[in-house]
Design an enzyme around this catalytic site. Structure first.
Site, short mmCIF file in Angstrom:
data_model
loop_
_atom_site.label_atom_id
_atom_site.label_comp_id
_atom_site.label_asym_id
_atom_site.label_seq_id
_atom_site.Cartn_x
_atom_site.Cartn_y
_atom_site.Cartn_z
N CYS A 1 25.18 -21.46 -10.68
CA CYS A 1 26.07 -22.55 -10.07
C CYS A 1 26.35 -23.37 -11.13
O CYS A 1 27.29 -24.14 -11.21
CB CYS A 1 25.19 -23.14 -8.94
SG CYS A 1 25.04 -22.17 -7.45
N ASP B 1 -2.33 1.07 5.76
CA ASP B 1 -2.12 0.85 7.18
C ASP B 1 -1.10 1.79 7.73
O ASP B 1 -0.17 2.39 7.29
CB ASP B 1 -2.01 -0.45 7.86
CG ASP B 1 -0.55 -1.01 7.24
OD1 ASP B 1 0.07 -0.47 6.19
OD2 ASP B 1 0.06 -1.89 7.97
N GLN C 1 -2.36 -5.61 12.51
CA GLN C 1 -1.36 -5.02 13.29
C GLN C 1 -1.36 -5.11 14.91
O GLN C 1 -2.35 -5.97 15.35
CB GLN C 1 -1.26 -3.42 13.19
CG GLN C 1 -0.86 -2.95 11.70
CD GLN C 1 0.49 -3.28 11.34
OE1 GLN C 1 1.40 -3.42 12.48
NE2 GLN C 1 1.03 -3.06 10.25
N SER D 1 0.58 -1.24 0.02
CA SER D 1 -0.14 0.00 0.06
C SER D 1 0.79 1.28 -0.12
O SER D 1 0.40 2.40 -0.27
CB SER D 1 -0.93 0.01 1.02
OG SER D 1 -0.09 0.18 2.34
N GLY D 2 2.00 1.04 0.35
CA GLY D 2 2.91 2.36 0.57
C GLY D 2 3.18 2.80 1.94
O GLY D 2 3.98 3.60 2.26
N CYS E 1 23.57 -26.86 -5.69
CA CYS E 1 22.62 -26.05 -6.26
C CYS E 1 22.76 -26.25 -7.74
O CYS E 1 23.76 -26.26 -8.47
CB CYS E 1 22.83 -24.63 -5.84
SG CYS E 1 21.62 -23.48 -6.77
#
Length: 379
Positions: A311, A148, A191, A95-96, A306
């Site tokens: 890799c 929020d 929250q 939301s920023g 990996c």
């Protein structure tokens, strides 16, 4: 119809972790899952083709940063974020709110929204729940996040109580302002800091609004990992079992496993890409700083266990040389490896849930990775 759907496939008998599937307008994916972060409509040094090759299904982009550059209207004109960045998988936009509270020292919170300064230019800005929804509707992400307040850690009980109540009111305003409910899902953010009763209150407020998914916010902001795990222990039981649960800003291997054990389905973090650019790699045996001199003549791959592109094709010595010379290709190789490592880790977590052995997997992984050692180096 809800654009975001969650299906619970299996619960691990050993730990209670969930194996699920989330369906979005741009594809479905199994959970628990890690989401690479593409803050400015790109995962740093990675192409969309790279992300497809490593089997990334969903990425995150940042509302605040895209609002500033290039602006949501340009992205809308381009046909939305998917077309703008040539990514056909799912996208979640935050939301920023976190950036407003983390990047700007000059901010003033009021009931209507938050006054703050652009961290690039110093320009005065004002972000409200309605504006955050407008921007994310323009971006056309599959999953949007409610605006929020991201409170600091630690915070007093009184401060946190007022913050939780404001976040609940803002969440309701976000729902009312959301204009594309048929094609974009909106998640609420729980929250409450480390206070159990406030987390319970926040969860009750938000679940009453019937969001299609829920995030646990305000963690991984400086608190000890024991506190984060304790908060998850008493928070996730208050979230619906038929909707996805998202732990924001968490990306270290131990926290991904511990979060999954506590019922979390989705994770994101800039950690793997950020440390990659500093020369730190995640390996099956722990943390490896490839800039170190001891790797100058080490012709093994970053991780011998990996099979990622980096890799399979390049040595520690070569990648160290690139990093020491500030060659972009070096940053690209370490970033590819770290993202691949976490995506593969989550595949292993999902397989362990299917086989009811996630607890055993955690014990073996922590032992091999070195998390059980005294003074173990973490990220």
């Amino acid at each position: 119809m809800q654009p975001i759907k969650y299906e619970l496939i299996k619960t691990c008998k050993q730990t209670g972790a969930r194996l699920g599937r989330v369906t979005t307008p741009h594809g479905s994916f199994e959970t628990p899952i890690f989401m690479p972060v593409g803050t400015l409509a790109t995962v740093k040094t990675m192409s969309p083709e790279d992300l497809h090759d490593m089997n990334a299904k969903i990425i995150l982009s940042n509302t605040y940063h895209l609002w500033l550059r290039p602006g949501e209207e340009i992205i809308r004109e381009a046909g939305g974020l998917h077309k703008f960045m040539n990514w056909d998988g799912a996208i979640l936009t935050d939301s920023g709110g976190f950036q407003v509270f983390s990047l700007s020292d000059m901010r003033e919170i009021e009931e209507e929204g938050v006054h703050f300064r652009n961290h690039l230019s110093g320009e005065k800005l004002f972000l409200t729940p309605e504006k955050a929804m407008h921007i994310q509707n323009a971006l056309s992400s599959d999953i949007m996040m409610a605006f929020d307040e991201c409170p600091p850690y630690p915070a007093s009980y009184e401060y946190m109580k007022n913050s939780v109540e404001r976040t609940s009111r803002w969440a309701e305003r976000c729902l009312q302002a959301h204009e594309r409910k048929d094609v974009q899902g909106l998640f609420g953010i729980v929250q409450g800091g480390e206070y159990e009763d406030l987390r319970k209150q926040s969860a009750a407020d938000l679940t009453s609004l019937d969001f299609p998914g829920y995030a646990v916010g305000g963690l991984s902001v400086g608190e000890p990992k024991e506190v984060m795990n304790r908060v998850l222990d008493f928070t996730t039981p208050h979230l619906p079992t038929n909707k996805p649960r998202y732990l924001m800003g968490v990306g270290s291997p131990d926290s991904l496993i511990d979060g999954a054990i506590r019922g979390i389905d989705m994770f994101d973090c800039v950690l793997p890409t950020r440390i990659a650019r500093n020369g730190t790699c995640m390996t099956s045996e722990g943390r490896l700083v490839i800039r170190n001199a001891k790797y100058a003549r080490d012709f093994r791959p970053i991780d011998e266990h990996c099979d990622c592109y980096a890799c399979k094709n390049y040595s520690r010595a070569y990648i160290r040389h690139l990093m020491k010379c500030n060659e972009t290709f070096g940053f690209r190789l370490t970033t590819y490896h770290n993202l691949y490592f976490l995506l593969k880790l989550m595949e292993q977590v999902r397989e362990a849930i299917k086989e009811d052995r996630l607890g055993d997997f955690r014990e073996a992984f922590f032992e091999q990775y070195g998390f059980n050692k005294p003074n173990a180096k973490n990220f």
